[in-house]
Design an enzyme around this catalytic site. Structure first.
Site: not given
Ligand code: 4GX
Length: 236
Positions: A78, A105, A143, A158
């Site tokens: 995120p 986490e 795609r 698209d």
């Molecule tokens: N868009 N997540 C990753 C674990 C994490 C956290 C920090 C690496 C660094 C998400 C999203 C997402 C949840 C994937 C936490 N890994 N990833 N995960 N929204 O929410 O890409």
């Protein structure tokens, strides 16, 4: 989870036809302890677990050996830059992309520093792992690979390929639950249909996602339509 996603639809067909070459790597294969541990407690305390750096770094090193230098090593989280159609286009032009999926986490920060070349987010919500974001990216990028989607025109047309939302679609019956399909679509006037769809796409974008219009690639006719719609909205 990732294997299941790759076994369906357009991506699966692209793999079967030799247009896509996708491999899933299990981080536990790059551990050395009896429990094949990939996570550990956070330094400084606090809740949850953190992905250990060694298995991730070893996995990327193994991929380098097998496939050569990747064009991008993308960490999904995120905290990343928003994944957009423009990012999908960019990644589709690279010969080889590695997607790093974390659980828990997060990942030890040194993975970011040492192996990730960029960080992408698929949206502002919290998932329980990076697997679904990786599948989202694989789908959107696949795609765009020539031949993966049977009808190239459908990819060019698209939503977002030109930065606008899609126009409304209809199929038979011509009337359903008392609602009629817009007359022009039944008329057979191709030029009028084209104009109706252009206007509908612009109206929808203006109504729902006006910020997209700033970066949309509008042709002369579309800019004209946008001006007209805005003029009308102002006067009402
Ligand atoms: N868009 N997540 C990753 C674990 C994490 C956290 C920090 C690496 C660094 C998400 C999203 C997402 C949840 C994937 C936490 N890994 N990833 N995960 N929204 O929410 O890409």
């Amino acid at each position: 989870m990732v294997e299941a996603g790759l076994a369906e639809g357009v991506v699966s067909r692209g793999i079967d036809r030799g247009l896509l070459d996708i491999k899933v790597h299990d981080l536990r294969e790059h551990t050395t302890d009896r429990h094949r541990t990939v996570d550990d407690v956070p330094y400084g305390g606090g809740p949850g677990m953190v992905m250990k750096p060694e298995p991730l770094v070893k996995a990327v090193e193994a991929i380098r050996q097998q496939r050569g230098e990747p064009g991008a090593v993308v960490l999904l989280s995120p905290q990343g830059r928003p994944f957009t159609q423009a990012e999908a286009v960019r990644l589709s032009g690279l010969p080889h992309v590695v997607l790093l999926c974390g659980r828990y986490e997060g990942m030890d920060e040194r993975v970011r520093e040492l192996v990730a070349t960029e960080e992408l987010s698929i949206g502002d919500y919290v998932l329980s792992g990076g697997e679904l974001p990786a599948l989202v990216i694989v789908d959107a990028v696949s795609r765009l690979v020539p031949g993966v989607v049977g009808d190239a025109q459908s990819v060019e047309g698209d939503s977002f390929s030109r930065g606008l939302l899609d126009y409304p679609h209809y199929t038979r019956p011509a009337e359903f639950a008392g609602r009629a399909v817009p007359e022009v679509l039944l008329s057979g006037h191709h030029a009028e249909v084209r104009k109706w769809r252009k206007r509908a796409a612009i109206e929808r974008t203006l109504d729902r996602r006006p910020e997209l219009l700033a970066d949309a690639s509008l042709d002369e006719e579309e800019r004209e339509m946008l001006n007209e719609i805005q003029r009308k909205d102002r006067d009402d």
